[in-house]
Scaffold this motif. Structure first.
Motif, PDB file in Angstrom:
ATOM      1  N   THR A   1       0.835  -1.209   0.000  1.00 44.94           N
ATOM      2  CA  THR A   1       0.000   0.000   0.000  1.00 44.94           C
ATOM      3  C   THR A   1       0.869   1.258   0.000  1.00 44.94           C
ATOM      4  OG1 THR A   1      -0.169  -0.081   2.424  1.00 44.94           O
ATOM      5  CG2 THR A   1      -1.920  -1.153   1.153  1.00 44.94           C
TER       6      THR A   1
ATOM      7  N   ASN B   1       2.553   4.672  -0.838  1.00 41.21           N
ATOM      8  CA  ASN B   1       1.891   5.896  -1.300  1.00 41.21           C
ATOM      9  C   ASN B   1       0.402   5.899  -0.973  1.00 41.21           C
ATOM     10  OD1 ASN B   1       3.641   7.150  -4.301  1.00 41.21           O
ATOM     11  ND2 ASN B   1       4.379   6.733  -2.251  1.00 41.21           N
TER      12      ASN B   1
ATOM     13  N   ARG C   1      -1.753   3.642  -1.584  1.00 45.94           N
ATOM     14  CA  ARG C   1      -2.479   3.106  -2.730  1.00 45.94           C
ATOM     15  C   ARG C   1      -3.138   1.803  -2.292  1.00 45.94           C
ATOM     16  NH1 ARG C   1      -1.323   4.563  -7.944  1.00 45.94           N
ATOM     17  NH2 ARG C   1      -1.362   2.374  -8.606  1.00 45.94           N
TER      18      ARG C   1
END
Length: 421
Positions: free
Chosen positions: A381, A383, A385
């Motif tokens: 995950t 950043n 994301r």
């Protein structure tokens, strides 16, 4: 062979058009083909027909439970390297008697759970781990069925980060010390010596290192039997490579024949642990072009997928073929591009100096091939994301087998201490 082909100019996963999946699932996403998983498993298993052998799929390659259930229904066991992977295997319906627990460092709670589940075998990788497992087993009133993983000091001739059989690697017990450690293990009240294990690395494209390692393994078995230590199980690991960029790895039949020539005379049960060979070419990652950026020195195709989704190119400098979902004509003009993601890292690159259609534009889809192994399982995950969804296709049907993580769900995992309220 895989089941990702162009049909009427559009890339399909079996009978499902990838643009249809992208519309319903969003991008990026991983897509797996049931037909390819089944074919790869059957071809591999058939290579050992006539031998007393069990194929234990290496879960670390792709641990989605839908993949595990697909392979388990064909008779696959599981090679696991954590208690989490063991739980996945058991929940997917794989019998405990077909589960092998490998890995360099097993915690006490992992040992206890494995013994409680009564799995087939624990592969011990060091003397301290052997001592700890003996203590745990005695405390539970059980005997731990074990094999010692032996490091044969054989160079697998593969990437340095996935080589495991050399003297400088962290894996296993040096083959020069094997007999003395087996003597110690055989004298422990909480240990039942059942086998010997070996795994020299991943993505091997030549049988020579295998042959050298297995010949050394056979010699050790004979020496141990002469010591009165009976070895009835041989765990040969995995490692047979796949074609990412024109490699020509040995076929499973040739590998199976080499196994017969090196160890079949020992009369042992044989365990094989393929991972990448089963899952690698059974999966792809589909991504959408966000921007085409013409720099002074390069043209960049910026995707909505990033290194957090598929880290192999960044971590291993690994090659993945990248193709447009809309088929290119033979005479269509091509452009030389770098294919990159949006993460704030120069290493967030999927391919440099690749050929893609000159008319590729924002909104178009591309497929990153051979992403079924060490793809979604290694995603992160970074950043902030969200984790990428996974889809399994069977014929004309598909199912989302891991939904897209919501960003708020990810953020809400953080806990704020009271003094900051």
């Amino acid at each position: 062979m895989n089941h990702f082909e162009y049909i009427d100019g559009v890339l399909h996963a079996e009978g499902v058009a990838l643009p249809e999946l992208a519309e319903k699932v969003g991008t990026p996403f991983f897509c797996y083909s049931t037909a390819t998983l089944e074919r790869h498993y059957k071809v591999y298993a058939d290579a050992f027909s006539g031998l007393d052998a069990t194929v234990c799929y290496a879960i670390k390659a792709n641990s989605n439970q839908a993949v595990l259930k697909t392979l388990g229904k064909l008779g696959a066991g599981a090679d696991v390297v954590s208690v989490g992977e063991m739980r996945r295997a058991l929940r997917a319906g794989i019998a405990p008697g077909k589960v092998i627990f490998s890995g360099v460092g097993k915690a006490e709670d992992e040992m206890r759970e494995a013994l409680e589940a009564d799995i087939a075998q624990i592969n011990v990788e060091s003397i301290p781990e052997l001592i700890e497992l003996n203590r745990v087993a005695l405390d539970m009133g059980k005997k731990a069925r074990i094999a010692l993983r032996i490091n044969p000091h054989v160079d697998a001739k593969t990437h340095e980060k996935i080589a495991t059989g050399k003297a400088e690697n962290k894996f296993g017990i040096d083959w020069t010390r094997a007999i003395e450690v087996y003597r110690d293990a055989a004298a422990m009240d909480g240990i039942e010596v059942t086998g010997i294990a070996m795994h020299i690395g991943s993505q091997l494209t030549d049988l020579t290192p295998f042959r050298e390692a297995f010949t050394r393994l056979a010699s050790l078995v004979e020496q141990l039997r002469a010591e009165g230590i009976e070895i009835r199980n041989l765990d040969l690991g995995g490692g047979l490579g796949i074609a990412y960029q024109g490699e020509t790895p040995p076929l499973p039949d040739a590998y199976g024949q080499m196994v017969r020539e090196t160890v079949s005379h020992l009369g042992c049960h044989i365990t094989l642990e393929p991972g990448r060979l089963i899952a690698g070419n059974a999966g792809i990652m589909v991504s959408r072009v966000m921007y085409i950026k013409d720099g002074e020195a390069k043209r960049f195709v910026i995707l909505d997928a990033a290194m957090n989704d598929l880290i192999r190119p960044t971590l291993y400098n690994a090659y993945h073929e990248i193709i447009p979902v809309e088929e290119q004509g033979e005479n269509d003009k091509q452009a030389t591009v770098d294919i990159v993601g949006p993460i704030c890292e120069t290493g967030d690159t999927f391919g440099k100096d690749r050929k893609l259609p000159d008319n590729l534009k924002a909104g178009d889809l591309v497929a990153v091939m051979s992403a079924g192994a060490y793809g979604a399982v290694m995603s992160s995950t970074y950043n902030t994301r969200a984790l990428t969804p996974e889809v399994l296709v069977k014929g004309n049907e598909f199912a989302i087998v891991r939904p897209r993580q919501e960003i708020d769900e990810l953020i809400n995992m953080d806990q704020i201490p009271g003094w900051l309220d």
